[in-house]
Design a protein around this motif. Structure first.
Motif, PDB file in Angstrom:
ATOM      1  N   LYS A  91       0.841  -1.194   0.000  1.00 24.35           N
ATOM      2  CA  LYS A  91       0.000   0.000   0.000  1.00 24.35           C
ATOM      3  C   LYS A  91       0.877   1.246   0.000  1.00 24.35           C
ATOM      4  O   LYS A  91       1.956   1.264   0.588  1.00 24.35           O
ATOM      5  N   LYS A  92       0.403   2.275  -0.669  1.00 20.59           N
ATOM      6  CA  LYS A  92       1.059   3.573  -0.688  1.00 20.59           C
ATOM      7  C   LYS A  92       0.157   4.584   0.012  1.00 20.59           C
ATOM      8  O   LYS A  92      -1.062   4.550  -0.139  1.00 20.59           O
ATOM      9  N   TYR A  93       0.768   5.483   0.754  1.00 23.09           N
ATOM     10  CA  TYR A  93      -0.008   6.522   1.422  1.00 23.09           C
ATOM     11  C   TYR A  93       0.079   7.849   0.668  1.00 23.09           C
ATOM     12  O   TYR A  93      -0.920   8.536   0.503  1.00 23.09           O
ATOM     13  N   LEU A  94       1.251   8.201   0.181  1.00 24.44           N
ATOM     14  CA  LEU A  94       1.417   9.359  -0.699  1.00 24.44           C
ATOM     15  C   LEU A  94       2.361   8.930  -1.820  1.00 24.44           C
ATOM     16  O   LEU A  94       3.566   9.167  -1.766  1.00 24.44           O
ATOM     17  N   PRO A  95       1.834   8.289  -2.844  1.00 32.42           N
ATOM     18  CA  PRO A  95       2.699   7.691  -3.866  1.00 32.42           C
ATOM     19  C   PRO A  95       3.462   8.726  -4.687  1.00 32.42           C
ATOM     20  O   PRO A  95       2.944   9.796  -5.015  1.00 32.42           O
ATOM     21  N   VAL A  96       4.693   8.378  -4.987  1.00 29.52           N
ATOM     22  CA  VAL A  96       5.508   9.174  -5.907  1.00 29.52           C
ATOM     23  C   VAL A  96       5.357   8.562  -7.298  1.00 29.52           C
ATOM     24  O   VAL A  96       5.683   7.392  -7.508  1.00 29.52           O
ATOM     25  N   VAL A  97       4.849   9.339  -8.225  1.00 29.12           N
ATOM     26  CA  VAL A  97       4.580   8.853  -9.574  1.00 29.12           C
ATOM     27  C   VAL A  97       5.596   9.467 -10.530  1.00 29.12           C
ATOM     28  O   VAL A  97       5.648  10.692 -10.689  1.00 29.12           O
ATOM     29  N   ASP A  98       6.415   8.619 -11.143  1.00 27.10           N
ATOM     30  CA  ASP A  98       7.404   9.117 -12.094  1.00 27.10           C
ATOM     31  C   ASP A  98       7.061   8.652 -13.505  1.00 27.10           C
ATOM     32  O   ASP A  98       5.971   8.096 -13.744  1.00 27.10           O
ATOM     33  N   ASP A  99       7.982   8.850 -14.439  1.00 27.70           N
ATOM     34  CA  ASP A  99       7.711   8.537 -15.844  1.00 27.70           C
ATOM     35  C   ASP A  99       7.662   7.047 -16.140  1.00 27.70           C
ATOM     36  O   ASP A  99       7.289   6.642 -17.250  1.00 27.70           O
ATOM     37  N   ASP A 100       8.047   6.221 -15.180  1.00 26.46           N
ATOM     38  CA  ASP A 100       7.980   4.777 -15.371  1.00 26.46           C
ATOM     39  C   ASP A 100       6.774   4.161 -14.665  1.00 26.46           C
ATOM     40  O   ASP A 100       6.638   2.938 -14.620  1.00 26.46           O
ATOM     41  N   THR A 101       5.912   5.006 -14.117  1.00 28.04           N
ATOM     42  CA  THR A 101       4.768   4.524 -13.341  1.00 28.04           C
ATOM     43  C   THR A 101       3.492   4.545 -14.165  1.00 28.04           C
ATOM     44  O   THR A 101       3.169   5.567 -14.799  1.00 28.04           O
ATOM     45  N   VAL A 102       2.762   3.447 -14.137  1.00 28.45           N
ATOM     46  CA  VAL A 102       1.431   3.368 -14.737  1.00 28.45           C
ATOM     47  C   VAL A 102       0.414   3.440 -13.599  1.00 28.45           C
ATOM     48  O   VAL A 102       0.466   2.642 -12.670  1.00 28.45           O
ATOM     49  N   VAL A 103      -0.477   4.422 -13.663  1.00 30.16           N
ATOM     50  CA  VAL A 103      -1.519   4.573 -12.651  1.00 30.16           C
ATOM     51  C   VAL A 103      -2.828   4.044 -13.220  1.00 30.16           C
ATOM     52  O   VAL A 103      -3.231   4.411 -14.331  1.00 30.16           O
ATOM     53  N   ILE A 104      -3.486   3.191 -12.461  1.00 27.49           N
ATOM     54  CA  ILE A 104      -4.740   2.577 -12.892  1.00 27.49           C
ATOM     55  C   ILE A 104      -5.886   3.149 -12.073  1.00 27.49           C
ATOM     56  O   ILE A 104      -5.903   3.023 -10.840  1.00 27.49           O
ATOM     57  N   TYR A 105      -6.820   3.805 -12.753  1.00 23.86           N
ATOM     58  CA  TYR A 105      -7.988   4.388 -12.106  1.00 23.86           C
ATOM     59  C   TYR A 105      -9.236   3.579 -12.460  1.00 23.86           C
ATOM     60  O   TYR A 105      -9.430   3.227 -13.631  1.00 23.86           O
TER      61      TYR A 105
END
Length: 313
Positions: A91-105
């Motif tokens: 689990k992440k509480y305040l995720p760091v999203v960089d250019d290699d991260t895929v976020v799924i909504y």
């Protein structure tokens, strides 16, 4: 390539499969985590404030569950805290999203609150924001959980991601003797205009899962006003005559693909449907096993789709 899956608590089918996707990605060696979002805002300071406030409230709820794990209050109001179908997810509480991260909504969330470069929109139900382009970007990748939920304008290729989670030890038939009475699921059917004013049996929506299973093993019939819930199959697996109540003017063919007969489930209460549900009830367990065995293959296909779409490795 890393994944952040934005999800509510495990209080329904949608969140459970979001968690299951995270767990399956982890098992394939990917950095995948779940983020329980506390609010949406385009202003980053306001977003983080909402998140910190949300996390503080969540900590209090977790403390209550730890102190009173067996209380009826905990079981009824804190599902997703006391009962966790999918365990072991990072689990992440305040995720760091960089250019290699895929976020799924999931489809219930508007916008891109994590300001991700690579976004997947998973339609776990019908598109909540049709004809509203303000909630997505032209570069977003859309996938649907089922063909029936797909928005062909946003996902013309019909990309699918089917992930299943099921507790075979919990959801099973224990009563092979006499049954009496009826029970109900309303869930996403709560806004239907044809809901009865009075129910002659318990509505199971908010009950703990163990209590749902106990009642399903006691009752003869289960009526479902949510036409897309997997509880229809669970009811059949527990030995109920499972009856999805179609919306006025609709029949089985309005809810299923041509080759999907949804064994063990009747759509309406005419004789043919009831007989079909009873005769195919024993096939439900095999269908669930096939669905579970497809998780790995479906996840690998999804990973390859993300690599192709976002040019990641």
């Amino acid at each position: 390539m890393k994944f952040v899956i934005v999800s509510p608590k495990q209080t329904g089918g949608g969140p459970i499969v979001l968690y299951k996707l995270a767990k399956t990605l982890q098992e394939q060696g990917y950095d995948a985590s779940v983020f329980n979002i506390g609010g949406v805002s385009d202003n980053r300071i306001e977003f983080y404030y909402k998140q910190l406030k949300y996390d503080a409230k969540e900590s209090i709820k977790y403390s209550l569950v730890k102190l009173f794990p067996k209380s009826n209050f905990t079981k009824r109001h804190y599902q997703g805290y006391a009962y966790l179908p999918v365990r072991g997810c990072r689990k992440k509480y305040l995720p760091v999203v960089d250019d290699d991260t895929v976020v799924i909504y999931p489809e219930i969330l508007r916008g891109n609150p994590l300001h991700a470069k690579h976004v997947v929109r998973w339609l776990l139900y019908h598109n909540r924001f049709p004809n509203d382009s303000t909630w997505y970007s032209d570069t977003d990748l859309f996938v649907a959980y089922r063909e029936q939920f797909n928005d062909s304008q946003l996902n013309p290729d019909g990309n699918l991601l089917k992930i299943f989670s099921f507790d075979r030890e919990l959801y099973k038939r224990t009563n092979y003797g006499e049954r009496n009475g009826v029970c109900y699921f309303i869930r996403k059917g709560s806004k239907r205009t044809d809901l009865p004013k009075h129910f002659d049996g318990p509505v199971l929506d908010l009950l703990p899962e163990t209590e749902k299973v106990r009642i399903l093993n006691k009752c003869e019939k289960c009526y479902l006003y949510d036409t897309q819930t997997f509880y229809a199959s669970i009811a059949a697996l527990c030995g109920c005559i499972s009856i999805v109540v179609p919306e006025p003017g609709k029949t089985r063919k309005d809810y299923l693909k041509k080759d999907d007969h949804s064994c063990g489930v009747a759509y309406g209460e005419n004789r043919e449907e009831i007989e079909y549900a009873i005769q195919t009830q024993e096939k439900v367990a095999d269908r669930i096993d096939r669905m579970l065995s497809s998780n790995l293959e479906n996840t690998i296909s999804f990973i390859n789709l993300c690599k192709k779409c976002f040019h990641l490795s």
